[in-house]
Enzyme design. Sequence first.
Site, mmCIF file in Angstrom:
data_model
loop_
_atom_site.group_PDB
_atom_site.id
_atom_site.type_symbol
_atom_site.label_atom_id
_atom_site.label_comp_id
_atom_site.label_asym_id
_atom_site.label_seq_id
_atom_site.Cartn_x
_atom_site.Cartn_y
_atom_site.Cartn_z
ATOM 1 C CB CYS A 84 -3.976 6.120 11.360
ATOM 2 S SG CYS A 84 -4.717 4.743 10.501
ATOM 3 N NE ARG A 138 -6.873 4.693 5.981
ATOM 4 C CZ ARG A 138 -5.968 5.392 6.636
ATOM 5 N NH1 ARG A 138 -6.231 5.809 7.831
ATOM 6 N NH2 ARG A 138 -4.809 5.683 6.095
ATOM 7 N NE ARG A 144 0.721 9.956 10.331
ATOM 8 C CZ ARG A 144 0.317 8.849 9.723
ATOM 9 N NH1 ARG A 144 -0.906 8.405 9.902
ATOM 10 N NH2 ARG A 144 1.119 8.172 8.931
ATOM 11 C CG ASP A 190 3.099 1.355 9.570
ATOM 12 O OD1 ASP A 190 2.875 2.258 10.395
ATOM 13 O OD2 ASP A 190 3.065 1.539 8.336
ATOM 14 C CB ILE A 217 7.944 6.417 14.430
ATOM 15 C CG1 ILE A 217 9.105 5.432 14.294
ATOM 16 C CG2 ILE A 217 7.687 7.177 13.132
ATOM 17 C CD1 ILE A 217 10.389 5.976 13.771
ATOM 18 C CE LYS A 262 -1.757 1.657 3.986
ATOM 19 N NZ LYS A 262 -1.438 3.083 4.198
ATOM 20 C CG ASN A 263 2.437 2.680 3.510
ATOM 21 O OD1 ASN A 263 1.276 3.026 3.300
ATOM 22 N ND2 ASN A 263 2.908 2.465 4.733
HETATM 23 C C1 UD1 Z 1 4.478 6.694 6.421
HETATM 24 C C2 UD1 Z 1 3.502 5.560 6.302
HETATM 25 C C3 UD1 Z 1 3.068 5.066 7.677
HETATM 26 C C4 UD1 Z 1 4.284 4.745 8.545
HETATM 27 C C5 UD1 Z 1 5.281 5.888 8.543
HETATM 28 C C6 UD1 Z 1 6.578 5.556 9.246
HETATM 29 C C7 UD1 Z 1 2.333 6.045 4.245
HETATM 30 C C8 UD1 Z 1 1.094 6.484 3.571
HETATM 31 N N1 UD1 Z 1 2.338 6.020 5.560
HETATM 32 O O1 UD1 Z 1 3.795 7.751 7.052
HETATM 33 O O2 UD1 Z 1 2.277 3.908 7.495
HETATM 34 O O3 UD1 Z 1 3.856 4.525 9.870
HETATM 35 O O4 UD1 Z 1 5.609 6.270 7.190
HETATM 36 O O5 UD1 Z 1 7.169 4.435 8.651
HETATM 37 O O6 UD1 Z 1 3.303 5.666 3.617
HETATM 38 N N2 UD1 Z 1 7.550 14.115 10.581
HETATM 39 C C9 UD1 Z 1 7.747 15.472 10.862
HETATM 40 N N3 UD1 Z 1 7.650 16.344 9.811
HETATM 41 C C10 UD1 Z 1 7.378 15.956 8.535
HETATM 42 C C11 UD1 Z 1 7.167 14.588 8.268
HETATM 43 C C12 UD1 Z 1 7.270 13.690 9.313
HETATM 44 O O7 UD1 Z 1 8.000 15.850 11.984
HETATM 45 O O8 UD1 Z 1 7.311 16.809 7.640
HETATM 46 C C13 UD1 Z 1 7.652 13.136 11.682
HETATM 47 C C14 UD1 Z 1 6.329 12.458 11.982
HETATM 48 O O9 UD1 Z 1 5.563 13.204 12.901
HETATM 49 C C15 UD1 Z 1 6.789 11.121 12.547
HETATM 50 C C16 UD1 Z 1 8.084 10.836 11.765
HETATM 51 O O10 UD1 Z 1 8.513 12.088 11.244
HETATM 52 O O11 UD1 Z 1 7.118 11.270 13.906
HETATM 53 C C17 UD1 Z 1 7.915 9.832 10.645
HETATM 54 O O12 UD1 Z 1 6.886 10.258 9.774
HETATM 55 P P1 UD1 Z 1 6.849 9.855 8.229
HETATM 56 O O13 UD1 Z 1 7.942 8.890 7.941
HETATM 57 O O14 UD1 Z 1 6.772 11.089 7.419
HETATM 58 O O15 UD1 Z 1 5.497 9.106 8.162
HETATM 59 P P2 UD1 Z 1 4.400 9.213 7.048
HETATM 60 O O16 UD1 Z 1 5.057 9.453 5.714
HETATM 61 O O17 UD1 Z 1 3.323 10.113 7.496
#
Ligand code: UD1
Length: 430
Positions: free
Chosen positions: A117, A397, A122, A305, A327, A22-23
């Site tokens: 979620c 989802r 986020r 995850d 995370i 999915k991701n």
């Molecule tokens: C993606 C995955 C999710 C998984 C996560 C971590 C998708 C659609 N979702 O989510 O299933 O749990 O990776 O492997 O692919 N952060 C910031 N600023 C940013 C971006 C992220 O502070 O601009 C922080 C987030 O709050 C979190 C960490 O970085 O603590 C990791 O987030 P990120 O890897 O970006 O997760 P997602 O891409 O949202």
Amino acid sequence: MKQYAIKGGNPLVGEVEIGGSKNAALPILAAAVMTDETVYIDNMPDVFDTNVLLTALQGIGTSVVRTDRHSVTINGGNIFTQEIQDDNIKKIRAAYYPTGALLGKYKEAIVPLPGGCDIGCRAIDQHIKGFKALGAEVLIEHGYIKTKADRLVGSHIYLDCVSVGATINIMMAATLAEGTTIIENSAKEPHVVDVANFLNSCGAHIKGAGTDVIRIKGVKKLHGAEYTIIPDQIEAGTFMFAAAVTKGDLLVKNVIPKHLESITAKLIEIGCEVEEYDDCMRVVCSKKLRPSHVKTLPYPGFPTDMQPQIAVALALADGISIVTDTIFENRFKYVDELTRMGANIRVEGSTAIITGVQRYTGADITAPDLRAGAALVTAALAAEGFTTVDEVRYIQRGYEDFHLKLQALGAQIELVEDPREIQKFRLKTG
Ligand code: UD1
């Protein structure tokens, strides 16, 4: 409202086929519109999030033709607007991916801010930092992220935290920028590599994906391609842990074992037998599980995850386990539900202290989010008696045909819509 009705007690036994990631699918579908030529994508999971994204892309003029349930032909040659207006896309986290794709191709994107979620803060500040470094203006207004640039010019970007979404989004925009972009402290997840491979198959010049420095030499345009999405690491891991929780014997097929190394290591550590083959894994659990200490980390660390799934197993282990999520800070919402089933877990900040119990007992519970929902289902499969799981829409989802795959492995689980159907299920399963 749809629920799962579950009668626990059967070990999961047999073979299960894992679908596409999915991701990886979500950013690849978004990136497919970056060329005016046709792109054919295979091994796409048929889940809510991918379907929502495809509908949103259709809404701006993308041609989307489903060849079969898991393949799709996409053509972004007739896109007539760079503004996505779609109510459903707000509900998914991957709503941020069209921004990188459209900004790269058209130098403009107006896209609803992402939902997904509720597992903690986020933020998207690193995405914004990347877009700005490439020369775009970024404005957050009325629930939308609005980006625009006269030109996108390659840049040196250091990510303040390891972010899957920011790495992929910047990579997409930089692919069609002028000059070279370097992303430092980039995410190394298998889906980051898959998106880079997909873009490269369309003519991009991306090197280093899978390491913490990615170099992107911008190209003028991309061309069409045929691409097969990698297997879903988290769906595979969920079934592998379901074998541990139910004391089962599962052959998990169509996987890339390398992507599952941290999951496999933990399964062995807690007392399961794991056999690795070229593209499948066998997990057998015949003994009482052992406790463990787990810390979620960016890849190749143990995935956030998979945190609820391992916690469900450790709550049945012989001793005290410690699980820390580094995370997302709000990923323990399932603990109250699991406690209703007999678990003994105390949460302190981002750490859960788990004292193993002998067994779970069935209860009426609610899925708080996607992965925790799936983990609670595995607890219910091991529990004594009946469980109903509410809010299965979260699970849908990200897991295709979850209950059907479980049924094929011997689980007593049905998707039900009203109390009469639950009653019927109870009578049938005794
Ligand atoms: C993606 C995955 C999710 C998984 C996560 C971590 C998708 C659609 N979702 O989510 O299933 O749990 O990776 O492997 O692919 N952060 C910031 N600023 C940013 C971006 C992220 O502070 O601009 C922080 C987030 O709050 C979190 C960490 O970085 O603590 C990791 O987030 P990120 O890897 O970006 O997760 P997602 O891409 O949202």
